[in-house]
Design an enzyme around this catalytic site. Structure first.
Site, short mmCIF file in Angstrom:
data_model
loop_
_atom_site.label_atom_id
_atom_site.label_comp_id
_atom_site.label_asym_id
_atom_site.label_seq_id
_atom_site.Cartn_x
_atom_site.Cartn_y
_atom_site.Cartn_z
N THR A 208 0.82 -1.21 0.00
CA THR A 208 0.00 0.00 0.00
C THR A 208 0.86 1.26 0.00
O THR A 208 0.63 2.19 -0.78
CB THR A 208 -0.95 0.00 1.21
OG1 THR A 208 -1.90 -1.06 1.07
CG2 THR A 208 -1.69 1.32 1.33
N ALA B 73 6.24 -8.37 0.76
CA ALA B 73 6.85 -9.64 1.20
C ALA B 73 5.83 -10.64 1.73
O ALA B 73 6.00 -11.85 1.55
CB ALA B 73 7.91 -9.36 2.25
N HIS B 74 4.79 -10.18 2.40
CA HIS B 74 3.88 -11.14 3.04
C HIS B 74 3.01 -11.89 2.05
O HIS B 74 2.31 -12.83 2.41
CB HIS B 74 3.01 -10.45 4.10
CG HIS B 74 1.91 -9.61 3.55
ND1 HIS B 74 0.59 -10.01 3.56
CD2 HIS B 74 1.92 -8.38 2.99
CE1 HIS B 74 -0.17 -9.06 3.04
NE2 HIS B 74 0.61 -8.06 2.68
N THR C 128 13.89 4.66 9.81
CA THR C 128 14.92 3.63 9.96
C THR C 128 14.50 2.34 9.29
O THR C 128 13.44 1.78 9.59
CB THR C 128 15.19 3.37 11.46
OG1 THR C 128 15.59 4.59 12.08
CG2 THR C 128 16.27 2.32 11.63
N CYS D 198 -8.52 -6.02 1.62
CA CYS D 198 -8.55 -4.61 2.03
C CYS D 198 -9.97 -4.05 2.02
O CYS D 198 -10.24 -3.02 2.62
CB CYS D 198 -7.65 -3.77 1.14
SG CYS D 198 -5.91 -4.23 1.27
#
Length: 394
Positions: A86, A215-216, A252, A340
């Site tokens: 997203t 990635a998920h 970070t 979603c």
């Protein structure tokens, strides 16, 4: 299999892998090993920070390479880590459009079947005075490339067409979109979230200017995604407050999440041919079993090239939301469309754009398979689904 929350003897058959996939144990181990090192902030200039930075940049380079990008050549591509698909889609649509237009309202083109994380940033541009054109699709859910030329003009800042649809699994002719846009000097973004980890995806082979991954969706960790960019693609940040990643995505970076993402991609690369073959066979077995047991069943997008794991199935005569809840009680986890938009009572924008009859749209569920899905689960899922569906119809 996932155990149901009430700890009953019935185990849930998880057929919602397009929403998220179970993180592989090897990925968890890789992240735990990084966390166990107690690394410093990779933005710090001291030696502990430099060690963390080296691990992060090595992971970035290898992830890019597996995705078909090159971060080490003279005109190197870029890979910006984000919190997921997203954020990457927002950065692509808003960042590229604004950078290309010089801050003045321009024009963007999106397909009618894009994920909400593309459509809603486009809507935000529309609210700011931009023109947003919608590229239509066929009844099989394939974008109408023959209509694209009419939307390309000197003030078109971006065209965004997904690589594979999240609801139907239908693959999109992105290479053809790129060919037309390249001639008009218009950059192309593709949301490849559902495709990466399911089929081979090469960033440079596609020729796109920007590509989104998460990635998920391929058994990596939640909380990390990426936007891959060509070296010369102009882009403006959407977040502010730090210098990380050339200021395009301040904050970070997580070395552990990056290593988890890399590990998941490495494993997929090793297993990709067998993975695609097995999932295709299981999906065909699933669709065939449902079709034989439910007269009038409709497979949306069946005549188009599709991802190996996705089945968009309509049960005419039933209400999809009621069927979803009944299947949940029967131990089958699926969805009414994109996770979603789960819980929404609105009809699927993707299926509406395909021009399907409303009784078909209203009775459609999405079933998506994954690497943990077995033939035994598929057969049991067919039995449970047919029992519930036919009972509700009667």
């Amino acid at each position: 299999m996932l155990v149901t929350p009430d700890n009953s003897s019935m185990e849930t058959i998880y057929l919602d892998h397009n929403a998220t996939t179970p993180t592989r144990p090897e990925v968890i181990e890789a992240m735990a090993a990084v966390w166990g090192q107690g690394l410093a902030n990779p933005a710090s200039q001291h030696q502990p920070g430099q060690r963390a930075r080296r691990l992060l940049e090595d992971a970035r380079e290898e992830i890019a390479a597996i995705l078909g990008a090159n971060l080490t050549c003279l005109q190197s591509d870029r890979l910006i880590f984000t919190s997921g698909g997203t954020e990457a889609n927002n950065l692509a649509v808003l960042g590229i459009a604004r950078a290309r237009s010089g801050g003045k309202p321009g024009r963007v083109v999106v397909s009618a079947i894009e994920h909400a994380s593309v459509l809603e940033p486009a809507q935000h541009l529309l609210d700011d005075g931009w023109r947003v054109d919608t590229l239509p699709v066929t009844t099989q859910g394939v974008v109408r490339v023959d209509r694209l030329a009419e939307f390309l003009s000197p003030d078109t800042a971006l065209v965004s067409v997904m690589l594979a649809n999240h609801e139907t699994g239908v693959l999109q002719p992105v290479a053809e979109v790129v060919r037309l846009c390249r001639g008009a000097g218009v950059p192309v973004h593709t949301d490849a979230v559902q495709a990466v980890g399911k089929i081979p995806v090469g960033f440079r082979d596609l020729g796109v200017d920007a590509m989104t991954v998460a990635a998920h969706k391929f058994q990596g960790p939640l909380g990390i995604g990426a936007l891959v960019l060509r070296h010369d693609t102009p882009i403006a940040p959407c977040l502010f407050g730090g210098h990380q990643q050339s200021g395009l995505r301040p904050g970070t970076e997580s070395v552990a999440l990056a290593m988890g993402m890399l590990t998941a991609l490495r494993l997929w690369k090793e297993e990709r041919e067998e993975h695609a073959r097995r999932l295709t066979a299981l999906r065909e077995r699933f669709e065939r079993g449902l079709s034989e047991g439910y007269p009038g069943l409709v497979i949306n997008g069946q005549q188009a090239p599709r991802l190996p794991q996705t089945a968009s199935v309509a049960f005419p005569g039933l209400d999809g939301q009621i069927l979803l809840l009944a299947l949940d009680m029967a131990g089958v986890a699926c969805s009414v469309g994109s996770a979603c938009s789960s819980g929404s009572t609105e009809l699927s924008p993707t299926l509406l754009a395909m021009g399907l009859p409303k009784p078909v749209i209203a009775s459609t569920l999405r079933f998506s398979l994954g690497s943990t899905t077995t033939a035994e689960e598929i057969d049991e899922a067919i039995r449970r689904i047919l029992h519930v569906a036919n009972s509700l119809r009667q």
